[in-house]
Design a protein around this motif. Structure first.
Motif, PDB file in Angstrom:
ATOM      1  N   UNK A  71       0.783  -1.282  -0.084  1.00 23.83           N
ATOM      2  CA  UNK A  71      -0.007   0.162  -0.034  1.00 23.83           C
ATOM      3  C   UNK A  71       0.786   1.295  -0.132  1.00 23.83           C
ATOM      4  N   UNK A  72       2.082   1.366   0.562  1.00 25.03           N
ATOM      5  CA  UNK A  72       3.036   2.496   0.658  1.00 25.03           C
ATOM      6  C   UNK A  72       3.295   2.953  -0.609  1.00 25.03           C
ATOM      7  N   UNK A  73       3.576   1.961  -1.638  1.00 25.97           N
ATOM      8  CA  UNK A  73       3.964   2.495  -3.125  1.00 25.97           C
ATOM      9  C   UNK A  73       2.608   2.880  -3.576  1.00 25.97           C
ATOM     10  N   UNK A  74       1.652   2.320  -3.576  1.00 34.14           N
ATOM     11  CA  UNK A  74       0.406   2.965  -4.084  1.00 34.14           C
ATOM     12  C   UNK A  74       0.081   4.314  -3.491  1.00 34.14           C
ATOM     13  N   UNK A  75       0.418   4.804  -2.289  1.00 38.34           N
ATOM     14  CA  UNK A  75       0.331   5.947  -1.859  1.00 38.34           C
ATOM     15  C   UNK A  75       1.330   6.967  -2.710  1.00 38.34           C
ATOM     16  N   UNK A 129      -2.670  10.342  11.514  1.00 38.49           N
ATOM     17  CA  UNK A 129      -3.267   9.385  10.515  1.00 38.49           C
ATOM     18  C   UNK A 129      -1.828   8.812  10.040  1.00 38.49           C
ATOM     19  N   UNK A 130      -1.764   7.926   9.134  1.00 39.34           N
ATOM     20  CA  UNK A 130      -0.471   7.150   8.591  1.00 39.34           C
ATOM     21  C   UNK A 130       0.292   8.198   8.028  1.00 39.34           C
ATOM     22  N   UNK A 131       1.505   7.951   8.428  1.00 37.87           N
ATOM     23  CA  UNK A 131       2.563   8.951   8.092  1.00 37.87           C
ATOM     24  C   UNK A 131       3.001   8.910   6.566  1.00 37.87           C
ATOM     25  N   UNK A 132       2.585   8.097   5.896  1.00 38.87           N
ATOM     26  CA  UNK A 132       3.057   7.695   4.570  1.00 38.87           C
ATOM     27  C   UNK A 132       2.357   9.018   3.665  1.00 38.87           C
ATOM     28  N   UNK A 133       1.276   9.452   4.081  1.00 35.55           N
ATOM     29  CA  UNK A 133       0.704  10.392   3.212  1.00 35.55           C
ATOM     30  C   UNK A 133       1.305  11.783   3.451  1.00 35.55           C
ATOM     31  N   UNK A 134       1.931  11.992   4.551  1.00 26.73           N
ATOM     32  CA  UNK A 134       2.665  13.219   4.559  1.00 26.73           C
ATOM     33  C   UNK A 134       4.043  13.089   3.891  1.00 26.73           C
ATOM     34  N   UNK A 135       4.826  11.953   3.829  1.00 26.81           N
ATOM     35  CA  UNK A 135       5.950  11.761   3.289  1.00 26.81           C
ATOM     36  C   UNK A 135       5.791  11.845   1.724  1.00 26.81           C
ATOM     37  N   UNK A 136       4.678  11.301   1.221  1.00 22.11           N
ATOM     38  CA  UNK A 136       4.412  11.474  -0.160  1.00 22.11           C
ATOM     39  C   UNK A 136       4.170  12.765  -0.742  1.00 22.11           C
ATOM     40  N   UNK A 137       3.394  13.440  -0.009  1.00 24.03           N
ATOM     41  CA  UNK A 137       3.306  14.818  -0.262  1.00 24.03           C
ATOM     42  C   UNK A 137       4.518  15.538  -0.286  1.00 24.03           C
ATOM     43  N   UNK A 138       5.267  15.452   0.729  1.00 20.51           N
ATOM     44  CA  UNK A 138       6.520  16.130   0.528  1.00 20.51           C
ATOM     45  C   UNK A 138       7.335  15.825  -0.462  1.00 20.51           C
ATOM     46  N   UNK A 139       7.346  14.392  -0.796  1.00 19.18           N
ATOM     47  CA  UNK A 139       8.130  13.999  -2.020  1.00 19.18           C
ATOM     48  C   UNK A 139       7.914  14.685  -3.338  1.00 19.18           C
ATOM     49  N   UNK A 140       6.677  15.174  -3.454  1.00 20.27           N
ATOM     50  CA  UNK A 140       6.156  15.794  -4.558  1.00 20.27           C
ATOM     51  C   UNK A 140       6.518  17.346  -4.512  1.00 20.27           C
ATOM     52  N   UNK A 141       6.726  17.830  -3.434  1.00 17.39           N
ATOM     53  CA  UNK A 141       7.121  19.188  -3.353  1.00 17.39           C
ATOM     54  C   UNK A 141       5.599  20.078  -2.982  1.00 17.39           C
ATOM     55  N   UNK A 142       4.828  19.218  -2.593  1.00 20.54           N
ATOM     56  CA  UNK A 142       3.259  19.592  -2.465  1.00 20.54           C
ATOM     57  C   UNK A 142       3.237  20.162  -0.925  1.00 20.54           C
ATOM     58  N   UNK A 189      -7.789   7.588   5.992  1.00 19.23           N
ATOM     59  CA  UNK A 189      -7.597   6.238   6.478  1.00 19.23           C
ATOM     60  C   UNK A 189      -8.711   5.549   7.429  1.00 19.23           C
ATOM     61  N   UNK A 190      -9.321   4.430   6.547  1.00 20.40           N
ATOM     62  CA  UNK A 190     -10.635   4.369   7.255  1.00 20.40           C
ATOM     63  C   UNK A 190     -10.644   2.533   7.093  1.00 20.40           C
ATOM     64  N   UNK A 191     -10.514   1.834   8.464  1.00 21.39           N
ATOM     65  CA  UNK A 191     -10.343   2.228   9.461  1.00 21.39           C
ATOM     66  C   UNK A 191      -8.872   3.060   9.745  1.00 21.39           C
ATOM     67  N   UNK A 192      -8.843   3.950  10.690  1.00 20.45           N
ATOM     68  CA  UNK A 192      -7.723   4.703  10.738  1.00 20.45           C
ATOM     69  C   UNK A 192      -6.501   4.189  11.399  1.00 20.45           C
ATOM     70  N   UNK A 193      -5.515   4.517  11.154  1.00 22.26           N
ATOM     71  CA  UNK A 193      -4.253   3.925  11.668  1.00 22.26           C
ATOM     72  C   UNK A 193      -3.630   5.106  12.175  1.00 22.26           C
ATOM     73  N   UNK A 194      -3.375   5.434  13.458  1.00 24.49           N
ATOM     74  CA  UNK A 194      -3.269   4.356  14.852  1.00 24.49           C
ATOM     75  C   UNK A 194      -4.325   4.520  15.665  1.00 24.49           C
TER      76      UNK A 194
END
Length: 364
Positions: free
Chosen positions: A92-96, A116-129, A161-166
């Motif tokens: 799922x990480x790669x899909x995000x 919420x799951x931290x990968x959303x933040x990392x992926x947003x930063x990755x794109x400079x958004x 995230x639904x159900x939400x982590x953590x």
């Protein structure tokens, strides 16, 4: 030389809670360690999946199906969609990450709930958004009204995230539908359902049905949790054909290996393994919740395979004392929940051992 997003990104570094069990044993100097920090399925993969993956080893000299057509067809049949509505990923990480690469550009905004799951933040930063955080409800559920208030002309993606982590909390299906109806059509709503198969109450229902009616809804799933294939790295997304085609433009070919594809196919056919995983999860959750109530501790009602508990004291201190006894859980101080821990559900004997250790730590 590096891109300007570099300062916002950090290499993944392993703390004690992130290590494999054997490394945990070395660090702690213990022969027995209980890893309850990664929301893993303690039952292991389906025997059918193991057999299928072993057979696939005989063809490691051959490249896998570039898009995993057989797996796409099986998922589509199971979810009541068409194969062109499904896309595979390396977990799922790669899909995000693929979603972020497809839809986010510098100066775009992505709305992310604060807890919420931290990968959303990392992926947003990755794109400079720009990540825009929306507040949580008092009970730490996702506040959809708060998300709506954060939407601006720059908003491109909303991550849920639904159900939400953590937290393990869910967004009731009727509330989520009403929310999607109010989101502008040019804003993509990404709904991560990694823990979907564990949810069974509080008005929860999968958002795959919304994909059929809303062109801006994209659902993410994984084989890492209920199917216990975390090490194989395979996940998938479901969306309308135009969305899936867009993500396919950035997806690397052969991103999911043959072993993972074989295991996924077999797992989807093993309903008994899924049922047993749910049963074990319910037993573990009930024991944890009963224990927390006996100790007078507040906890969040979870629809996932973990429970978030407020220890009423410094969470790091409780973590360290549990670690001394060989029990590794997850602290939530990074979310501002300094007294809370997230405890993954293990086998029944593991949970009974944890409860005994936890009571000892809390009562002394």
């Amino acid at each position: 030389m590096v891109r300007h997003v570099y300062p916002n990104l950090m290499p993944y570094t392993c703390s004690l809670a992130d290590l494999p069990v054997e490394e945990m044993k070395q660090v702690l100097g213990k022969e027995q360690v209980y890893k309850l920090s990664f929301n893993e399925n303690p039952l292991g993969p389906s025997p059918k999946a193991i057999e299928a993956m072993q057979q696939s080893l005989l063809q490691l000299n051959l490249y896998p199906s570039s898009n995993g057509e057989a797996v796409l067809n099986k998922i589509a049949e199971k979810e009541g969609v068409q194969p062109h509505n499904v896309i595979l990923s390396n977990g799922a990480d790669e899909m995000i990450i693929l979603v972020a690469q497809t839809f986010l550009e510098p100066e775009d905004e992505a709305i992310i709930p604060e807890i919420c799951f931290v990968q959303y933040l990392a992926s947003t930063h990755l794109m400079g958004a720009k990540p825009v955080f929306s507040p949580m409800k008092e009970d730490l559920g996702i506040d959809l009204e708060g998300v709506l208030q954060k939407i601006s002309e720059k908003t491109k993606v909303i991550f849920l995230c639904n159900p939400n982590n953590p937290t393990g909390t869910v967004i009731p299906s009727d509330e989520l539908k009403a929310f999607i109806e109010r989101v502008p059509e040019n804003v993509l709503v990404v709904i991560d359902e990694a823990y979907h198969e564990f949810a069974e109450g509080d008005g929860y229902a999968s958002s795959v049905e919304f994909v059929k009616d809303f062109a801006n809804v994209f659902v993410i799933r994984t084989f890492s949790k209920i199917y216990s294939m975390a090490a194989a790295r395979i996940g998938y997304g479901i969306g309308q054909a135009e969305l899936v085609d867009a993500v396919n433009h950035v997806r690397p070919p052969f991103n999911v290996n043959s072993i993972a594809q074989a295991g996924a196919l077999a797992s989807l056919d093993d309903s008994e393994h899924v049922a047993e995983s749910r049963r074990n999860n319910q037993i573990g959750k009930q024991l944890l919740c009963k224990t927390f109530e006996e100790l007078g501790l507040s906890y969040l009602k979870s629809q996932a395979n973990f429970v978030c508990v407020d220890t009423g004291r410094d969470g790091k201190e409780v973590f360290d004392r549990l670690a001394e006894r060989g029990f590794i859980v997850r602290t939530l101080a990074g979310y501002g929940l300094t007294s809370s821990l997230r405890v993954s559900i293990g086998r029944q004997e593991e949970m009974e051992a944890f409860v005994a250790a936890f009571k000892e730590v809390i009562q002394n």
